[in-house]
Design an enzyme around this catalytic site. Structure first.
Site, PDB file in Angstrom:
ATOM      1  CG  ASP A  63      -1.765   1.227   1.350  1.00 24.87           C
ATOM      2  OD1 ASP A  63      -2.710   1.322   0.546  1.00 24.87           O
ATOM      3  OD2 ASP A  63      -1.504   2.103   2.200  1.00 24.87           O
ATOM      4  CE1 TYR A  68       0.499   7.641   3.104  1.00 22.15           C
ATOM      5  CE2 TYR A  68       0.983   5.445   2.277  1.00 22.15           C
ATOM      6  CZ  TYR A  68       0.117   6.336   2.896  1.00 22.15           C
ATOM      7  OH  TYR A  68      -1.122   5.908   3.309  1.00 22.15           O
ATOM      8  CG  LEU A 239       0.396  -3.208  13.632  1.00 22.75           C
ATOM      9  CD1 LEU A 239       1.843  -3.083  13.132  1.00 22.75           C
ATOM     10  CD2 LEU A 239       0.236  -4.499  14.430  1.00 22.75           C
TER      11      LEU A 239
HETATM   12  N1  LIG Z   1      -5.724   5.684   3.955  1.00 19.45           N
HETATM   13  C1  LIG Z   1      -5.212   6.524   4.839  1.00 19.45           C
HETATM   14  O1  LIG Z   1      -5.719   7.639   5.041  1.00 19.45           O
HETATM   15  C2  LIG Z   1      -3.990   6.108   5.604  1.00 19.45           C
HETATM   16  C3  LIG Z   1      -3.507   6.896   6.673  1.00 19.45           C
HETATM   17  C4  LIG Z   1      -2.373   6.463   7.355  1.00 19.45           C
HETATM   18  C5  LIG Z   1      -1.754   5.275   6.991  1.00 19.45           C
HETATM   19  N2  LIG Z   1      -2.223   4.541   5.950  1.00 19.45           N
HETATM   20  C6  LIG Z   1      -1.596   3.253   5.563  1.00 19.45           C
HETATM   21  O2  LIG Z   1      -1.680   2.365   6.651  1.00 19.45           O
HETATM   22  C7  LIG Z   1      -0.373   1.890   7.014  1.00 19.45           C
HETATM   23  C8  LIG Z   1      -0.333   1.645   8.502  1.00 19.45           C
HETATM   24  O3  LIG Z   1      -0.680   2.812   9.208  1.00 19.45           O
HETATM   25  P1  LIG Z   1       0.216   3.447  10.363  1.00 19.45           P
HETATM   26  O4  LIG Z   1       1.630   3.326   9.982  1.00 19.45           O
HETATM   27  O5  LIG Z   1      -0.350   4.769  10.680  1.00 19.45           O
HETATM   28  O6  LIG Z   1      -0.146   2.582  11.619  1.00 19.45           O
HETATM   29  P2  LIG Z   1       0.278   1.234  12.346  1.00 19.45           P
HETATM   30  O7  LIG Z   1       0.450   0.099  11.430  1.00 19.45           O
HETATM   31  O8  LIG Z   1      -0.755   1.138  13.383  1.00 19.45           O
HETATM   32  O9  LIG Z   1       1.641   1.591  13.081  1.00 19.45           O
HETATM   33  C9  LIG Z   1       2.890   1.393  12.527  1.00 19.45           C
HETATM   34  C10 LIG Z   1       3.930   2.023  13.432  1.00 19.45           C
HETATM   35  O10 LIG Z   1       3.819   1.472  14.743  1.00 19.45           O
HETATM   36  C11 LIG Z   1       5.069   0.971  15.164  1.00 19.45           C
HETATM   37  N3  LIG Z   1       4.833  -0.237  15.968  1.00 19.45           N
HETATM   38  C12 LIG Z   1       3.900  -1.185  15.739  1.00 19.45           C
HETATM   39  N4  LIG Z   1       3.964  -2.135  16.695  1.00 19.45           N
HETATM   40  C13 LIG Z   1       4.961  -1.770  17.526  1.00 19.45           C
HETATM   41  C14 LIG Z   1       5.490  -2.333  18.721  1.00 19.45           C
HETATM   42  N5  LIG Z   1       5.011  -3.469  19.263  1.00 19.45           N
HETATM   43  N6  LIG Z   1       6.500  -1.688  19.316  1.00 19.45           N
HETATM   44  C15 LIG Z   1       7.000  -0.560  18.786  1.00 19.45           C
HETATM   45  N7  LIG Z   1       6.538   0.027  17.652  1.00 19.45           N
HETATM   46  C16 LIG Z   1       5.510  -0.570  17.043  1.00 19.45           C
HETATM   47  C17 LIG Z   1       5.822   0.654  13.893  1.00 19.45           C
HETATM   48  O11 LIG Z   1       7.208   0.726  14.130  1.00 19.45           O
HETATM   49  P3  LIG Z   1       8.250  -0.319  13.418  1.00 19.45           P
HETATM   50  O12 LIG Z   1       8.308   0.050  11.971  1.00 19.45           O
HETATM   51  O13 LIG Z   1       9.494  -0.084  14.173  1.00 19.45           O
HETATM   52  O14 LIG Z   1       7.677  -1.682  13.628  1.00 19.45           O
HETATM   53  C18 LIG Z   1       5.345   1.756  12.946  1.00 19.45           C
HETATM   54  O15 LIG Z   1       6.089   2.932  13.145  1.00 19.45           O
HETATM   55  C19 LIG Z   1       0.584   2.948   6.466  1.00 19.45           C
HETATM   56  O16 LIG Z   1       1.862   2.431   6.200  1.00 19.45           O
HETATM   57  C20 LIG Z   1      -0.127   3.362   5.197  1.00 19.45           C
HETATM   58  O17 LIG Z   1       0.184   2.434   4.172  1.00 19.45           O
HETATM   59  C21 LIG Z   1      -3.336   4.938   5.267  1.00 19.45           C
END
Ligand SMILES: NC(=O)c1ccc[n+]([C@@H]2O[C@H](COP(=O)([O-])OP(=O)(O)OC[C@H]3O[C@@H](n4cnc5c(N)ncnc54)[C@H](OP(=O)(O)O)[C@@H]3O)[C@@H](O)[C@H]2O)c1
Length: 330
Positions: A63, A68, A239
């Site tokens: 994705d 980004y 997550l």
């Molecule tokens: N459609 C939209 O509007 C939208 C908006 C935001 C995001 N997105 C998409 O959704 C994806 C995921 O969203 P997100 O990145 O906001 O949220 P996420 O998957 O909830 O969180 C990822 C972050 O949390 C950290 N993390 C997760 N588990 C951990 C743990 N046990 N200990 C320490 N750190 C932890 C990860 O670090 P590490 O890398 O160190 O594991 C990473 O920085 C994005 O990459 C993007 O593709 C879409």
């Protein structure tokens, strides 16, 4: 003659993309920072490590969005395809457009005009160094959107072979329905923020007769719309930045801490990592939600992939839901 049996796909998106995996790797964390620093070889190495870990763990869908790391996440994949030209055929790519940062023409804004969509897709394909996207996603509802104009842009993109399917993000049921009536093919995806922390999509369905549930009504019917139309719901932020799997801040609300403790118990019971339980809770929903995981750490990617091995019981699912919301259901 016995009636032909129709195989039930593991996730709705497999109706359109049979290779789509139950989990999606979110690529927002790739490409270095959200700054003007050019992409480095180590950024490409990081993209390669995350991609290889995901593919080895059975995650086939990646994705992106044009914003980004200011385009560098997509660029890192383009460089990866230069390194390994055959890689593009081994995976599925989705990317998004429709968010614009402040510039000479205006402030930060959403733009689903035909011109912006068409130009964005060309720029995305250039950065990704690919001829097509498997899914093009409209990143956010634009209050100035005109469905007929989106449909015209989509026809142009599809006819040119630049994207195979169209999806949306952050739209509720009425917005999806309004856009859908202008299109001559189904929207295949809606990507929403859904997690143990962000539960309004669920509270909309359970919050009746609950004064504290009233603010969630905008989401009423979104899950039902998706299931009725066979549309794939994807969960971004799945997550919850690790809050329930070992990374809760010290000042996290008591409900987060209690839910995180229960996640650890369930992880032991099911013999998987805590991340897998957090994702399995989303995947247990009959909408067959596809979590988009934002980790770029190969070890955590493998931990997330264990979610496909967990089937939470009704009791476990509701207990985790109640723990995360911090109070009994009405
Ligand atoms: N459609 C939209 O509007 C939208 C908006 C935001 C995001 N997105 C998409 O959704 C994806 C995921 O969203 P997100 O990145 O906001 O949220 P996420 O998957 O909830 O969180 C990822 C972050 O949390 C950290 N993390 C997760 N588990 C951990 C743990 N046990 N200990 C320490 N750190 C932890 C990860 O670090 P590490 O890398 O160190 O594991 C990473 O920085 C994005 O990459 C993007 O593709 C879409």
């Amino acid at each position: 003659m016995p009636a032909a049996t129709i195989p039930i796909p593991a996730v709705p998106l497999q109706r359109f993309l049979p290779q789509a995996s139950p989990l999606v790797l979110g690529c927002m964390g790739l490409g270095g920072g959200w700054d003007a620093r050019p992409l480095s070889e180590s950024d490409v190495d990081k993209a390669q490590a995350a991609t290889e870990a995901a593919l080895a763990a059975g995650i086939t869908l990646f994705d992106h969005a044009n914003i980004y790391t200011l385009g560098k996440a997509e660029e890192s994949f383009g460089r990866l395809f230069q390194r390994q030209p055959s890689l593009r055929q081994s995976l599925l790519l989705q990317s998004k457009c429709g968010i614009r940062f402040a510039d000479a023409q205006g402030p930060k804004r959403y733009d689903l005009s035909a011109q912006h969509i068409v130009e964005s897709v060309d720029a995305i394909l250039g950065r990704l160094e690919t001829d097509y996207l498997d899914v093009l996603i409209l990143h956010r509802p634009d209050p100035l959107m005109q469905p007929a104009e989106v449909a015209q842009a989509w026809q142009q993109i599809k006819a040119a072979g630049k994207a195979r399917f169209l999806g949306v993000s952050n739209m509720h049921a009425a917005q999806m329905g309004w856009l859908q009536q202008a299109l001559d093919e189904p929207l295949v995806v809606n990507q929403l923020e859904m997690s143990l922390l962000k539960r309004d999509w669920l509270e909309a369905a359970t919050g009746f007769n609950d004064p504290q549930g009233a603010s969630y009504l905008a989401w009423d019917g979104t899950l039902e719309y998706a299931q009725q139309h066979g549309l794939q719901l994807q969960a971004w932020g799945a997550l919850a930045r690790g809050w329930f799997s070992g990374a809760a801040p010290v000042d996290a609300p008591p409900a987060v801490r209690r839910a995180a403790e229960y996640v650890q118990q369930l992880a032991q019971v099911h013999g998987v990592a805590a991340e897998a339980v957090v994702l399995a809770w989303l995947m247990r929903h009959p909408a067959r939600i596809q979590p988009v995981v934002g980790t770029t750490d190969p070890q955590r990617i493998r931990a997330c992939a264990q979610a496909t091995q967990v089937a939470l019981s009704r009791g476990e699912w509701y207990q985790l839901y109640e723990a995360a919301r911090g109070r009994e259901l009405p």
